[in-house]
Design a protein around this motif. Structure first.
Motif, PDB file in Angstrom:
ATOM      1  N   PHE A  24      19.249  21.152   5.364  1.00 31.78           N
ATOM      2  CA  PHE A  24      18.299  20.142   4.915  1.00 31.78           C
ATOM      3  C   PHE A  24      18.807  18.800   5.402  1.00 31.78           C
ATOM      4  O   PHE A  24      19.943  18.424   5.131  1.00 31.78           O
ATOM      5  N   MET A  25      17.988  18.085   6.125  1.00 29.48           N
ATOM      6  CA  MET A  25      18.395  16.851   6.792  1.00 29.48           C
ATOM      7  C   MET A  25      18.825  15.786   5.791  1.00 29.48           C
ATOM      8  O   MET A  25      18.320  15.711   4.682  1.00 29.48           O
ATOM      9  N   LEU A  26      19.745  14.991   6.241  1.00 29.60           N
ATOM     10  CA  LEU A  26      20.237  13.862   5.456  1.00 29.60           C
ATOM     11  C   LEU A  26      19.152  12.804   5.290  1.00 29.60           C
ATOM     12  O   LEU A  26      18.371  12.578   6.213  1.00 29.60           O
ATOM     13  N   ASP A  32      27.171   7.899   7.853  1.00 31.01           N
ATOM     14  CA  ASP A  32      27.285   7.446   9.233  1.00 31.01           C
ATOM     15  C   ASP A  32      27.060   8.610  10.201  1.00 31.01           C
ATOM     16  O   ASP A  32      27.697   9.665  10.086  1.00 31.01           O
ATOM     17  N   ASN A  33      26.136   8.437  11.153  1.00 32.63           N
ATOM     18  CA  ASN A  33      25.791   9.503  12.092  1.00 32.63           C
ATOM     19  C   ASN A  33      26.975   9.942  12.939  1.00 32.63           C
ATOM     20  O   ASN A  33      27.114  11.120  13.255  1.00 32.63           O
ATOM     21  N   ILE A  34      27.833   9.017  13.326  1.00 29.86           N
ATOM     22  CA  ILE A  34      28.990   9.376  14.150  1.00 29.86           C
ATOM     23  C   ILE A  34      29.942  10.254  13.344  1.00 29.86           C
ATOM     24  O   ILE A  34      30.371  11.317  13.817  1.00 29.86           O
ATOM     25  N   ASP A  35      30.257   9.845  12.123  1.00 27.27           N
ATOM     26  CA  ASP A  35      31.131  10.664  11.273  1.00 27.27           C
ATOM     27  C   ASP A  35      30.510  12.036  11.041  1.00 27.27           C
ATOM     28  O   ASP A  35      31.191  13.066  11.087  1.00 27.27           O
ATOM     29  N   PHE A  36      29.204  12.058  10.797  1.00 30.56           N
ATOM     30  CA  PHE A  36      28.533  13.316  10.524  1.00 30.56           C
ATOM     31  C   PHE A  36      28.563  14.233  11.743  1.00 30.56           C
ATOM     32  O   PHE A  36      28.804  15.441  11.621  1.00 30.56           O
ATOM     33  N   CYS A  37      28.361  13.682  12.937  1.00 36.47           N
ATOM     34  CA  CYS A  37      28.422  14.487  14.167  1.00 36.47           C
ATOM     35  C   CYS A  37      29.842  14.980  14.440  1.00 36.47           C
ATOM     36  O   CYS A  37      30.032  16.118  14.893  1.00 36.47           O
ATOM     37  N   VAL A  38      30.858  14.157  14.160  1.00 37.79           N
ATOM     38  CA  VAL A  38      32.255  14.591  14.290  1.00 37.79           C
ATOM     39  C   VAL A  38      32.503  15.791  13.387  1.00 37.79           C
ATOM     40  O   VAL A  38      33.085  16.806  13.801  1.00 37.79           O
ATOM     41  N   LEU A  39      32.047  15.681  12.145  1.00 32.70           N
ATOM     42  CA  LEU A  39      32.209  16.774  11.185  1.00 32.70           C
ATOM     43  C   LEU A  39      31.543  18.047  11.683  1.00 32.70           C
ATOM     44  O   LEU A  39      32.182  19.092  11.824  1.00 32.70           O
ATOM     45  N   ASP A 113      36.837   8.819   5.804  1.00 38.13           N
ATOM     46  CA  ASP A 113      36.050   7.615   6.066  1.00 38.13           C
ATOM     47  C   ASP A 113      34.775   7.586   5.221  1.00 38.13           C
ATOM     48  O   ASP A 113      34.306   6.509   4.856  1.00 38.13           O
ATOM     49  N   CYS A 114      34.232   8.758   4.929  1.00 42.23           N
ATOM     50  CA  CYS A 114      33.012   8.852   4.113  1.00 42.23           C
ATOM     51  C   CYS A 114      33.322   8.971   2.624  1.00 42.23           C
ATOM     52  O   CYS A 114      32.416   9.132   1.809  1.00 42.23           O
ATOM     53  N   GLU A 115      34.627   8.933   2.276  1.00 39.07           N
ATOM     54  CA  GLU A 115      35.081   9.078   0.889  1.00 39.07           C
ATOM     55  C   GLU A 115      34.627  10.399   0.287  1.00 39.07           C
ATOM     56  O   GLU A 115      34.213  10.488  -0.865  1.00 39.07           O
TER      57      GLU A 115
END
Length: 141
Positions: A24-26, A32-39, A113-115
């Motif tokens: 289910f989309m955020l 943060d899209n960059i952090d999410f893509c890294v994950l 970074d996203c706590e």
């Protein structure tokens, strides 16, 4: 995020991996899209790497991501050829551990970074091993 998922899905298909996908989309601007893509990129890469050399009938990845209240939850499960010691700082099945395990470090940094929170588990089920990664991220209101 869509492009990343499309690329990973093609890779999963080319490696003949069964893929159970529940995503289910955020909400916009919540993480943060960059952090999410890294994950996502690193976690999916790790799962693909873990299963692609297993017998074809054992290759599977179960991926779920959803918002629950004020948190976004990601769960990725896959079989593992062997027990994985999740208590170690660097987790890698490769012999050259000095140059591997960087993806998990990147995941830990992005979660920090996203706590958020990261939990890794490996358990034996019916004589086989299952590796589970769970990530919980707070959603910005």
């Amino acid at each position: 995020i869509d492009a990343l998922l499309a690329v990973k899905y093609r890779q999963i298909q080319s490696d003949n991996i069964q893929f159970k996908f529940n995503f289910f989309m955020l909400p916009q601007n919540s993480i943060d899209n960059i952090d999410f893509c890294v994950l996502l990129g690193n976690l999916l890469d790790n799962s693909i790497e873990a299963v692609k050399n297993l017998p074809e009938n054992k290759r599977r990845i179960d991926f779920a991501a959803k918002r629950t209240g004020s948190f976004f939850y990601i769960s990725i499960k896959n079989p593992s050829a062997e027990y994985v010691d999740v208590s170690r700082e660097i987790i890698s099945s490769k012999e050259d551990i000095k140059n591997h395990g960087l993806g998990l470090r990147s995941v830990r940094k992005a979660v920090n970074d996203c706590e958020g929170a990261l939990e890794l588990k490996c358990k034996e089920i019916s004589g086989a091993y299952e590796f589970t990664t769970e990530v919980t991220l707070p959603v910005k209101q």
